[in-house]
Design an enzyme around this catalytic site. Structure first.
Site, PDB file in Angstrom:
ATOM      1  CE1 TYR A 131       0.903   4.622  -6.186  1.00  0.00           C
ATOM      2  CE2 TYR A 131       0.341   5.703  -4.117  1.00  0.00           C
ATOM      3  CZ  TYR A 131       0.448   4.563  -4.880  1.00  0.00           C
ATOM      4  OH  TYR A 131       0.084   3.341  -4.342  1.00  0.00           O
ATOM      5  CB  THR A 142      -3.058   3.124  -2.295  1.00  0.00           C
ATOM      6  OG1 THR A 142      -2.588   3.927  -1.225  1.00  0.00           O
ATOM      7  CG2 THR A 142      -3.461   4.057  -3.436  1.00  0.00           C
ATOM      8  CG  ASP A 143      -4.059   4.419   2.934  1.00  0.00           C
ATOM      9  OD1 ASP A 143      -3.197   4.690   2.057  1.00  0.00           O
ATOM     10  OD2 ASP A 143      -3.777   4.358   4.147  1.00  0.00           O
ATOM     11  CD  GLU A 144      -0.294   7.553  -0.708  1.00  0.00           C
ATOM     12  OE1 GLU A 144      -0.204   8.433  -1.566  1.00  0.00           O
ATOM     13  OE2 GLU A 144       0.673   7.078  -0.105  1.00  0.00           O
ATOM     14  CE  LYS A 166      -2.764   1.708  -7.057  1.00  0.00           C
ATOM     15  NZ  LYS A 166      -2.377   0.410  -7.678  1.00  0.00           N
ATOM     16  CE  LYS A 220       8.272  -0.666 -18.509  1.00  0.00           C
ATOM     17  NZ  LYS A 220       7.616   0.657 -18.500  1.00  0.00           N
TER      18      LYS A 220
HETATM   19  P1  NAD Z   1       6.594  -1.787  -5.940  1.00  0.00           P
HETATM   20  O1  NAD Z   1       6.929  -0.479  -6.553  1.00  0.00           O
HETATM   21  O2  NAD Z   1       7.526  -2.394  -4.942  1.00  0.00           O
HETATM   22  O3  NAD Z   1       6.400  -2.889  -7.086  1.00  0.00           O
HETATM   23  C1  NAD Z   1       5.708  -2.632  -8.283  1.00  0.00           C
HETATM   24  C2  NAD Z   1       6.025  -3.762  -9.262  1.00  0.00           C
HETATM   25  O4  NAD Z   1       5.293  -3.509 -10.479  1.00  0.00           O
HETATM   26  C3  NAD Z   1       7.501  -3.862  -9.639  1.00  0.00           C
HETATM   27  O5  NAD Z   1       7.918  -5.209  -9.617  1.00  0.00           O
HETATM   28  C4  NAD Z   1       7.556  -3.292 -11.059  1.00  0.00           C
HETATM   29  O6  NAD Z   1       8.593  -3.856 -11.852  1.00  0.00           O
HETATM   30  C5  NAD Z   1       6.174  -3.695 -11.578  1.00  0.00           C
HETATM   31  N1  NAD Z   1       5.717  -2.814 -12.673  1.00  0.00           N
HETATM   32  C6  NAD Z   1       5.766  -1.459 -12.728  1.00  0.00           C
HETATM   33  N2  NAD Z   1       5.263  -1.023 -13.889  1.00  0.00           N
HETATM   34  C7  NAD Z   1       4.868  -2.120 -14.579  1.00  0.00           C
HETATM   35  C8  NAD Z   1       4.262  -2.320 -15.846  1.00  0.00           C
HETATM   36  N3  NAD Z   1       3.977  -1.284 -16.651  1.00  0.00           N
HETATM   37  N4  NAD Z   1       3.989  -3.579 -16.250  1.00  0.00           N
HETATM   38  C9  NAD Z   1       4.306  -4.647 -15.455  1.00  0.00           C
HETATM   39  N5  NAD Z   1       4.895  -4.508 -14.250  1.00  0.00           N
HETATM   40  C10 NAD Z   1       5.168  -3.267 -13.819  1.00  0.00           C
HETATM   41  O7  NAD Z   1       5.140  -1.605  -5.341  1.00  0.00           O
HETATM   42  P2  NAD Z   1       4.474  -2.286  -4.062  1.00  0.00           P
HETATM   43  O8  NAD Z   1       4.784  -1.471  -2.860  1.00  0.00           O
HETATM   44  O9  NAD Z   1       4.781  -3.722  -4.081  1.00  0.00           O
HETATM   45  O10 NAD Z   1       2.933  -2.043  -4.411  1.00  0.00           O
HETATM   46  C11 NAD Z   1       2.194  -3.001  -5.159  1.00  0.00           C
HETATM   47  C12 NAD Z   1       0.788  -2.488  -5.365  1.00  0.00           C
HETATM   48  O11 NAD Z   1       0.174  -2.263  -4.096  1.00  0.00           O
HETATM   49  C13 NAD Z   1       0.722  -1.147  -6.110  1.00  0.00           C
HETATM   50  O12 NAD Z   1      -0.378  -1.189  -6.978  1.00  0.00           O
HETATM   51  C14 NAD Z   1       0.502  -0.120  -5.007  1.00  0.00           C
HETATM   52  O13 NAD Z   1      -0.219   0.983  -5.490  1.00  0.00           O
HETATM   53  C15 NAD Z   1      -0.298  -0.923  -4.001  1.00  0.00           C
HETATM   54  N6  NAD Z   1      -0.154  -0.530  -2.596  1.00  0.00           N
HETATM   55  C16 NAD Z   1       1.086  -0.398  -2.027  1.00  0.00           C
HETATM   56  C17 NAD Z   1       1.199  -0.084  -0.669  1.00  0.00           C
HETATM   57  C18 NAD Z   1       2.536   0.055   0.014  1.00  0.00           C
HETATM   58  O14 NAD Z   1       2.595   0.489   1.160  1.00  0.00           O
HETATM   59  N7  NAD Z   1       3.634  -0.308  -0.612  1.00  0.00           N
HETATM   60  C19 NAD Z   1       0.039   0.131   0.095  1.00  0.00           C
HETATM   61  C20 NAD Z   1      -1.212   0.017  -0.537  1.00  0.00           C
HETATM   62  C21 NAD Z   1      -1.290  -0.329  -1.870  1.00  0.00           C
HETATM   63  O1  DAU Z   2      -0.715   4.594   2.157  1.00  0.00           O
HETATM   64  C1  DAU Z   2      -0.350   3.617   1.215  1.00  0.00           C
HETATM   65  C2  DAU Z   2       0.833   4.103   0.415  1.00  0.00           C
HETATM   66  O2  DAU Z   2       1.964   4.034   1.274  1.00  0.00           O
HETATM   67  C3  DAU Z   2       1.083   3.303  -0.855  1.00  0.00           C
HETATM   68  O3  DAU Z   2      -0.011   3.468  -1.728  1.00  0.00           O
HETATM   69  C4  DAU Z   2       2.371   3.752  -1.558  1.00  0.00           C
HETATM   70  O4  DAU Z   2       2.642   2.916  -2.662  1.00  0.00           O
HETATM   71  C5  DAU Z   2       3.505   3.639  -0.550  1.00  0.00           C
HETATM   72  O5  DAU Z   2       4.700   4.117  -1.133  1.00  0.00           O
HETATM   73  C6  DAU Z   2       3.187   4.431   0.717  1.00  0.00           C
HETATM   74  O6  DAU Z   2       3.144   5.855   0.418  1.00  0.00           O
HETATM   75  P1  DAU Z   2       3.777   6.944   1.413  1.00  0.00           P
HETATM   76  O7  DAU Z   2       4.030   8.177   0.656  1.00  0.00           O
HETATM   77  O8  DAU Z   2       2.983   7.038   2.670  1.00  0.00           O
HETATM   78  O9  DAU Z   2       5.153   6.171   1.775  1.00  0.00           O
HETATM   79  P2  DAU Z   2       6.654   6.666   1.986  1.00  0.00           P
HETATM   80  O10 DAU Z   2       7.390   5.484   2.559  1.00  0.00           O
HETATM   81  O11 DAU Z   2       7.217   7.311   0.790  1.00  0.00           O
HETATM   82  O12 DAU Z   2       6.495   7.750   3.117  1.00  0.00           O
HETATM   83  C7  DAU Z   2       5.912   7.453   4.369  1.00  0.00           C
HETATM   84  C8  DAU Z   2       5.901   8.730   5.175  1.00  0.00           C
HETATM   85  O13 DAU Z   2       7.251   9.083   5.510  1.00  0.00           O
HETATM   86  C9  DAU Z   2       5.339   9.925   4.426  1.00  0.00           C
HETATM   87  O14 DAU Z   2       4.617  10.754   5.344  1.00  0.00           O
HETATM   88  C10 DAU Z   2       6.576  10.667   3.914  1.00  0.00           C
HETATM   89  C11 DAU Z   2       7.594  10.383   4.994  1.00  0.00           C
HETATM   90  N1  DAU Z   2       9.014  10.302   4.551  1.00  0.00           N
HETATM   91  C12 DAU Z   2       9.315   9.476   3.504  1.00  0.00           C
HETATM   92  C13 DAU Z   2      10.608   9.377   3.050  1.00  0.00           C
HETATM   93  C14 DAU Z   2      10.942   8.479   1.876  1.00  0.00           C
HETATM   94  C15 DAU Z   2       9.996  11.025   5.204  1.00  0.00           C
HETATM   95  O15 DAU Z   2       9.702  11.745   6.178  1.00  0.00           O
HETATM   96  N2  DAU Z   2      11.281  10.917   4.757  1.00  0.00           N
HETATM   97  C16 DAU Z   2      11.637  10.140   3.696  1.00  0.00           C
HETATM   98  O16 DAU Z   2      12.835  10.119   3.319  1.00  0.00           O
END
Ligand code: NAD
Ligand code: DAU
Length: 361
Positions: free
Chosen positions: A158, A132-134, A162, A32
């Site tokens: 969130y 996700t592990d969350e 998920k 998107k």
């Molecule tokens: P991100 O937010 O960087 O990317 C998400 C992508 O999905 C973006 O390109 C966005 O444009 C697209 N998108 C959002 N809504 C949409 C829709 N309605 N239709 C089509 N596309 C859409 O996320 P990420 O960190 O790359 O995570 C990808 C996947 O992995 C997610 O499902 C997330 O829950 C999962 N995940 C992320 C992490 C992490 O640490 N980042 C860890 C475990 C699982």
């Molecule tokens: O565990 C997997 C998840 O990890 C994914 O499913 C999510 O998509 C991904 O965003 C991530 O979630 P978190 O909430 O763990 O990630 P975030 O980077 O937002 O935060 C990591 C940790 O750092 C969390 O304990 C919150 C803390 N934090 C985050 C931000 C942005 C801070 O202390 N300060 C900050 O400004």
């Protein structure tokens, strides 16, 4: 070919780049392009016929049916999601729409296509849902790491969205026999991560001489995985995972947030001094920028992944340690400061303002 959703985001774009480094099998990328989607991540594929990009929403059933019936993918990998916990606290609606309704529509379209395939194609087809592990909630310090048998106990809008999507995916296996796979992964880090997540935010702020906001006491623990290891795990699950199964993916790298930030500060001091990188602010005194701010509501205290199942059954293990992965990541952000500047749009600055100035003061 395979259909990837959310392939312009952090993990999806890494996955597509990684895919083409191993295979010539074409990818249709449906995204998107929300604030988190960025086609610059895939700039090296501009003239590559293996990659076709379609801008669209996974909630758009007509578009999904058209793409799936036209291209007949052998697999669909669903990365598309709203992924930031803090954004889900400020505005949960988009999370419900994309993560729950969107996954439902994608499952419906996939099932409508799959049920009309011949038996050989049905047996070969896979729907891989990236989760996700969350979904497992928060661990106490002494509790064992999450296995695939842990109860779902999501804390944030969130993680609840998920969790709902995982239940729907499982239901399409149990009720309709759709050959699904689910992966639940820990925190990823690496190139192309949007600079509102902990690691890239801290690097970008430090380089700009801005404060490094630590939520609460900074003792919360996450289990960090370098993104290319997540990509290799997903390829392995797609190739050899047993349908109907869930695989936890993690890096065996549990670290408190404050330690992550201190490591980033030390690496930045080392690497900026070595390479003579230009920085705007801190001149090497990065730890002085650390600022404790109001905690995230419902903040999960600890995540930890037990990744024995994927190792035992599919032979997958992470290649990077935290030390090698974080060094590569800091170096990548130093070498790609233009990428960070380009994603820091007006809309993004507004969100930062709301999160840190309204919510955390
Ligand atoms: P991100 O937010 O960087 O990317 C998400 C992508 O999905 C973006 O390109 C966005 O444009 C697209 N998108 C959002 N809504 C949409 C829709 N309605 N239709 C089509 N596309 C859409 O996320 P990420 O960190 O790359 O995570 C990808 C996947 O992995 C997610 O499902 C997330 O829950 C999962 N995940 C992320 C992490 C992490 O640490 N980042 C860890 C475990 C699982
Ligand atoms: O565990 C997997 C998840 O990890 C994914 O499913 C999510 O998509 C991904 O965003 C991530 O979630 P978190 O909430 O763990 O990630 P975030 O980077 O937002 O935060 C990591 C940790 O750092 C969390 O304990 C919150 C803390 N934090 C985050 C931000 C942005 C801070 O202390 N300060 C900050 O400004």
């Amino acid at each position: 070919m395979i259909l990837v959703t959310g392939g312009a985001g952090f993990i999806g774009s890494n996955f597509i780049l990684d895919w083409f480094s191993q295979s010539d099998e074409p990818v249709i990328n449906l995204d998107k392009l929300t604030y988190a989607g960025n086609l610059q991540n895939l700039a090296t594929l501009v003239n590559d016929e293996r990659h076709s990009f379609v801008q669209g929403d996974i909630k758009d059933s007509a578009l999904l049916m058209q793409l799936i019936t036209e291209h007949c993918p052998r697999a669909i990998i669903n990365f598309a999601a709203e992924s930031h916990v803090d954004r889900s606290i400020l505005g949960p609606e988009a999370f419900i729409q994309t993560n729950i309704v969107g996954t439902f529509r994608l499952l419906e379209a996939t099932y409508a296509y799959w049920k009309n395939l011949d038996e050989t194609e049905q047996n070969r087809f896979r729907f891989l849902h990236v989760s996700t592990d969350e979904v497992y909630g928060s661990l106490e310090p002494q509790e064992p790491a999450f296995t695939e048998l842990n109860r779902y106990q999501p804390s944030s809008p969130y993680s609840a969205s998920k969790a709902s999507s995982d239940h729907l995916v499982n239901a399409y296996y149990r009720t309709f026999g759709l050959p699904i796979l689910i992966t639940n992964c820990s925190n990823n880090y690496g190139p192309y991560q949007f600079p509102e997540k902990l690691i890239p935010l801290m690097i970008a702020n430090a380089l700009a001489g801005k404060s490094l906001p630590i939520y609460g006491d900074g003792r919360q623990i996450r289990d960090w995985l370098y993104v290319s290891d997540h990509c290799s795990a997903l390829r392995r699950v797609l190739e050899a995972g047993k349908t109907g199964e869930t695989y936890n993916i993690g890096g065996w790298n549990e670290k408190p947030n404050i330690e992550i930030v201190q490591t980033i500060c030390a690496l930045l001091a080392e690497l900026t001094e070595m390479k003579g990188h230009m920085t705007q602010g801190a001149h090497g005194n990065y730890p002085d920028l650390i600022t404790y701010v109001k905690d995230r509501p419902g903040h999960d205290v600890r995540y930890a992944i037990d990744a024995h199942k994927i190792e035992r059954e599919l032979g997958w293990k992470p290649a990077e340690t935290f030390e090698t992965g974080i060094r590569k990541t800091v170096q990548w952000y130093l070498d790609n400061q233009d990428w960070v500047a380009n994603v820091q749009t007006g809309a993004y600055r507004e969100w930062i303002e709301q999160n840190y100035n309204t919510m955390r003061t």
